[in-house]
Write a protein that holds these residues in place. Structure first.
Motif, PDB file in Angstrom:
ATOM      1  N   ARG A  82       3.280   4.827  12.470  1.00 50.14           N
ATOM      2  CA  ARG A  82       4.536   4.164  12.978  1.00 50.14           C
ATOM      3  C   ARG A  82       5.765   4.992  12.767  1.00 50.14           C
ATOM      4  O   ARG A  82       6.026   5.127  11.899  1.00 50.14           O
ATOM      5  CB  ARG A  82       4.612   2.616  11.868  1.00 50.14           C
ATOM      6  N   ILE A  83       5.969   5.637  14.038  1.00 52.53           N
ATOM      7  CA  ILE A  83       6.963   6.783  13.987  1.00 52.53           C
ATOM      8  C   ILE A  83       8.428   6.393  14.472  1.00 52.53           C
ATOM      9  O   ILE A  83       8.499   5.218  15.058  1.00 52.53           O
ATOM     10  CB  ILE A  83       6.301   7.946  14.906  1.00 52.53           C
ATOM     11  N   LEU A 109       0.820  -1.116   0.210  1.00 49.09           N
ATOM     12  CA  LEU A 109      -0.069   0.052  -0.068  1.00 49.09           C
ATOM     13  C   LEU A 109       0.887   1.263   0.014  1.00 49.09           C
ATOM     14  O   LEU A 109       0.537   2.132  -0.732  1.00 49.09           O
ATOM     15  CB  LEU A 109      -1.043   0.166   1.280  1.00 49.09           C
ATOM     16  N   THR A 110       1.917   1.164   0.681  1.00 51.19           N
ATOM     17  CA  THR A 110       2.852   2.302   0.802  1.00 51.19           C
ATOM     18  C   THR A 110       3.570   2.501  -0.575  1.00 51.19           C
ATOM     19  O   THR A 110       3.497   3.770  -1.025  1.00 51.19           O
ATOM     20  CB  THR A 110       3.962   1.983   1.851  1.00 51.19           C
ATOM     21  N   ALA A 111       3.954   1.529  -1.158  1.00 48.52           N
ATOM     22  CA  ALA A 111       4.419   1.623  -2.517  1.00 48.52           C
ATOM     23  C   ALA A 111       3.673   2.360  -3.374  1.00 48.52           C
ATOM     24  O   ALA A 111       4.098   2.975  -4.354  1.00 48.52           O
ATOM     25  CB  ALA A 111       5.173   0.121  -2.978  1.00 48.52           C
ATOM     26  N   ALA A 112       2.342   1.690  -3.488  1.00 46.14           N
ATOM     27  CA  ALA A 112       1.364   1.909  -4.198  1.00 46.14           C
ATOM     28  C   ALA A 112       0.902   3.598  -4.251  1.00 46.14           C
ATOM     29  O   ALA A 112       0.885   4.365  -4.936  1.00 46.14           O
ATOM     30  CB  ALA A 112       0.066   1.297  -3.973  1.00 46.14           C
ATOM     31  N   MET A 155       4.842   9.999   5.184  1.00 46.19           N
ATOM     32  CA  MET A 155       6.431   9.224   5.179  1.00 46.19           C
ATOM     33  C   MET A 155       6.193   7.815   5.532  1.00 46.19           C
ATOM     34  O   MET A 155       5.456   7.251   5.989  1.00 46.19           O
ATOM     35  CB  MET A 155       7.241   9.817   6.391  1.00 46.19           C
ATOM     36  N   GLY A 156       7.297   7.047   4.572  1.00 44.81           N
ATOM     37  CA  GLY A 156       7.122   5.598   4.597  1.00 44.81           C
ATOM     38  C   GLY A 156       8.553   5.074   4.281  1.00 44.81           C
ATOM     39  O   GLY A 156       9.343   5.616   3.702  1.00 44.81           O
ATOM     40  N   GLU A 157       8.656   4.044   4.835  1.00 38.41           N
ATOM     41  CA  GLU A 157       9.788   3.056   4.582  1.00 38.41           C
ATOM     42  C   GLU A 157       9.631   1.640   4.628  1.00 38.41           C
ATOM     43  O   GLU A 157       8.964   1.116   5.497  1.00 38.41           O
ATOM     44  CB  GLU A 157      10.762   3.277   5.904  1.00 38.41           C
ATOM     45  N   ALA A 216       8.327   1.958   8.792  1.00 36.83           N
ATOM     46  CA  ALA A 216       7.698   3.338   8.980  1.00 36.83           C
ATOM     47  C   ALA A 216       6.524   3.867   8.098  1.00 36.83           C
ATOM     48  O   ALA A 216       6.680   3.484   7.033  1.00 36.83           O
ATOM     49  CB  ALA A 216       8.719   4.346   9.035  1.00 36.83           C
ATOM     50  N   LEU A 217       5.558   4.234   8.805  1.00 32.33           N
ATOM     51  CA  LEU A 217       4.400   4.642   7.752  1.00 32.33           C
ATOM     52  C   LEU A 217       3.614   5.529   8.724  1.00 32.33           C
ATOM     53  O   LEU A 217       2.878   5.425   9.947  1.00 32.33           O
ATOM     54  CB  LEU A 217       3.491   3.559   7.571  1.00 32.33           C
ATOM     55  N   TYR A 218       3.803   6.851   8.459  1.00 35.78           N
ATOM     56  CA  TYR A 218       3.131   7.898   9.336  1.00 35.78           C
ATOM     57  C   TYR A 218       3.080   9.240   8.369  1.00 35.78           C
ATOM     58  O   TYR A 218       3.701   9.470   7.528  1.00 35.78           O
ATOM     59  CB  TYR A 218       4.179   8.234  10.520  1.00 35.78           C
TER      60      TYR A 218
END
Lengths: 233, 412
Positions: free
Chosen positions: B126-127, B13-16, B92-94, B107-109
């Motif tokens: 997720r910080i 989902l983050t990648a998308a 922000m995401g990792e 990470a996803l915040y």
């Protein structure tokens, strides 16, 4: 990369050419600069640079939000100029600020022998360095308000970075002659005082390459040369 | 072991989301040609690949991590990005892959910075960890050496999902944090816990404020320093904070604190007092950094207290403490070369075994670690390092173990 290689080769050729000229009986300075020279101006069309993005920081929120440094400015220069065509290059000074976690200007063109000052106008430490073979240096960490300086004695391209802020980058282009210009915000440029003669005009851009153009300059004359930078594949 | 978060769905989902952002960027009109601009593409991406190499850590397992990897024999790839949803708001995401097997959305915040100058920020999701200093520079070139500090990596014998029935069960596991087991709760052999986990991040919200002199940050999250989680496991909250000051001479001094519930409900349910049992982890720490010229010196000290209810026996709750500190330095004699050194130690308080005639002893085995590294920058983005790490443990199966280390780091 091709742009790098092209400019490096050009600069090397320029050095060789200048050295060859130095070995010939030198023309007097008065004769070489007797005319006012001509002017080359024009416009460089550069592709959209939206690809340049500051590297995000996942863990660190400190400092101002990094802005994008436009890569649309390019350097237009003569690839080779007879040494006798201009006076001895003075040991000049130039400046590349660190402001808002960016190098300003993003592209700086200088002549050999120039010392560049790197004043820190931010509220955080910076660590300016380059691993370029043209000039390897590391100014170390220095605080706000301080200035580090580096002298550039060899021609070539010097990518400059900050070791603390990975999104900071800039370029210094070092020439053996003074006939170059950095384009303005609109892509315009002007090179003054060019000795009469025929030259090859080159462009260096972060974004791509432009075909070299032949240009003939008459004393007191003006040549209009436009370029279009094509994005490297 | 706490639930290790592998969320391929969240990851994809983050990648998308970032892909959508990139597509939107491509559809925008040409960017402003001015030299500096805040406008422009809403997506930025970075990443790095780190490969570390060393001889097998067995049987000492000094470098085992709570992700069940060896910190010195690891291939880690990270891709992180920022999608600027609006002027002050970013996603922000990792995405992280370790040893080509564990894929996670590390990470996803959401990051909200009401002003571009960035004095105030709010992050939710997720910080990154608030406490300490190393946790936010654990990856990549900011690490002075190759290994990690003991406080952030060395596994104690504690488990969030398993409990000793008696104090002797705890003492039997001294020096076995890489594979510890207890008779109550999850009885399988699993890695223990570090004092502060840096492999995983907690979930919650953080508020921070900073200027050129001060950094202040506070967060409310679901886990504890040792057990960050995505899904709550015990109904508790962690409150953490850090205050730091930047002094003109290049000196930064910070203090941190945190308290949270570290044991899972499944483990608490088997204690005599059930979920009313004390189960907090409290942590205080201080960190110092001095950087000037070619030198960078850092130090950090943390003290963690764990409430550990026993499954059956008196005293029913053990109050355990552990303290760990390190000092590290980096010197650059040349733009391409750097020398890094770190020395650290972790210690544990004494507990009384069941037998009154026995002497109190530390609940886990103190460890000392010294590591030195020589680094070479091939170019700005490629960093090679080689060095040596030596570990000493005052007890346990292996009391001393040292090994050569090497690493390769590429970042973009």
């Amino acid at each position: 990369m091709r742009g790098f290689a092209l400019l490096s080769i050009t600069l090397l050729c320029s050095i060789a050419f200048v050295r060859a000229q130095v070995q010939t009986p030198p023309a007097s300075a008065s004769s070489s600069v007797a005319g006012s020279g001509g002017t080359i101006h024009g416009h460089v069309d550069v592709p959209d640079d939206r690809a340049l993005l500051p590297r995000p920081s996942i863990t660190d929120v400190s400092g101002p939000r990094p802005r994008m440094a436009s890569r649309r400015r390019v350097v237009v220069y003569l690839d080779a100029v007879p040494r006798r065509a201009f006076d001895e290059l003075p040991a000049g000074r130039a400046r590349m600020d660190q402001r808002g976690e960016e190098f300003v200007p993003h592209i700086l063109a200088i002549t050999t022998g120039t010392t560049v000052d790197f004043p820190n106008h931010d509220t955080t430490f910076h660590n300016v360095f380059s691993l370029s073979r043209v000039r390897t240096f590391d100014l170390g960490r220095f605080p706000p308000g301080r200035t580090g300086s580096v002298r550039f004695d060899r021609p070539g391209i010097v990518p400059v970075f900050c070791d603390i802020h990975s999104h900071m980058s800039a370029y210094i282009l070092v020439f053996t002659h003074p006939f170059f210009a950095v384009t303005d915000d609109d892509g315009g440029y002007e090179i003054d005082g060019v000795p009469a003669g025929s030259y090859t005009l080159m462009v260096w851009s972060e974004l791509g390459t432009a075909a070299p153009r032949r240009v003939t300059v008459a004393d007191g004359g003006t040549a209009d040369v436009d370029f279009r930078v094509s994005r490297e594949p | 072991m706490p639930p290790m978060v592998r969320l391929p769905l969240v990851g994809w989902l983050t990648a998308a989301l970032f892909a959508c952002g990139a597509a939107r960027a491509a559809a925008q009109p040409p960017a402003d040609p001015s030299p500096m601009t805040d406008a422009g593409p809403p997506v930025s991406i970075g990443g790095d690949v780190t490969a570390t190499a060393a001889p097998d850590d067995a049987p000492g397992y000094f470098n085992h991590t709570d992700y069940d990897h060896d910190a010195l024999r690891l291939v880690r790839a990270r891709v992180f990005g920022e999608w600027r949803l609006a002027a002050p708001l970013s996603l922000m995401g990792e995405l992280r892959v370790e040893d080509i097997s564990d894929f996670s959305a590390a990470a996803l915040y959401l990051r909200w910075r009401p002003r571009p100058s960035g004095s105030l920020f709010v992050q939710a999701g997720r910080i990154p960890p608030v406490i300490g200093a190393f946790a936010r520079r654990a990856y990549g070139r900011d690490n002075a050496v190759i290994g990690e500090p003991l406080a952030y990596q060395y596994l104690t014998s504690l488990r969030a999902d398993a409990l000793p029935a008696t104090v002797d069960d705890l003492l039997r596991m001294r020096g076995s944090g890489w594979e510890t087991h207890y008779p109550a709760g999850n009885t399988s052999e699993e890695p223990g816990l570090p004092l502060v986990a840096v492999s995983r991040w907690d979930t919650g919200a953080e508020v921070g404020w900073q200027n050129e002199r001060f950094d202040l940050a506070g967060a409310v999250t679901q886990g504890s320093p040792a057990v960050p989680v995505v899904r709550d496991t015990n109904g508790g909250w962690m409150y953490s904070g850090r205050a730091a000051t930047h002094l003109p001479a290049g000196l930064t001094i910070g203090v941190s604190g945190a308290t949270g519930q570290w044991l899972e409900n499944a483990a608490l349910d088997i204690t005599p007092d059930g979920r009313d049992s004390p189960s907090s982890q409290s942590l205080v720490g201080t960190d110092v950094e001095f950087g000037l010229g070619r030198w960078l010196v850092r130090g950090e000290w943390l003290r963690s207290a764990f409430d550990l209810p026993l499954a059956a026996s008196a005293p029913s709750v053990l109050h355990l403490t552990a303290a760990s500190g390190f000092v590290e330095g980096r010197y650059r004699p040349h733009p391409r070369w750097q020398i890094g050194v770190r020395a650290g130690r972790i210690t544990f308080n004494d507990v009384q075994p069941s037998s009154p005639s026995a002497s109190p002893e530390p609940w886990d085995v103190p460890v000392t670690r010294v590591e030195g590294t020589l680094g070479f920058r091939v170019n700005r983005q490629l960093d090679l390092r080689a060095g040596w790490q030596e570990n000493w443990r005052t007890d346990g199966r292996v009391k001393r173990q040292g090994y050569p280390t090497a690493s390769l780091l590429f970042w973009f």
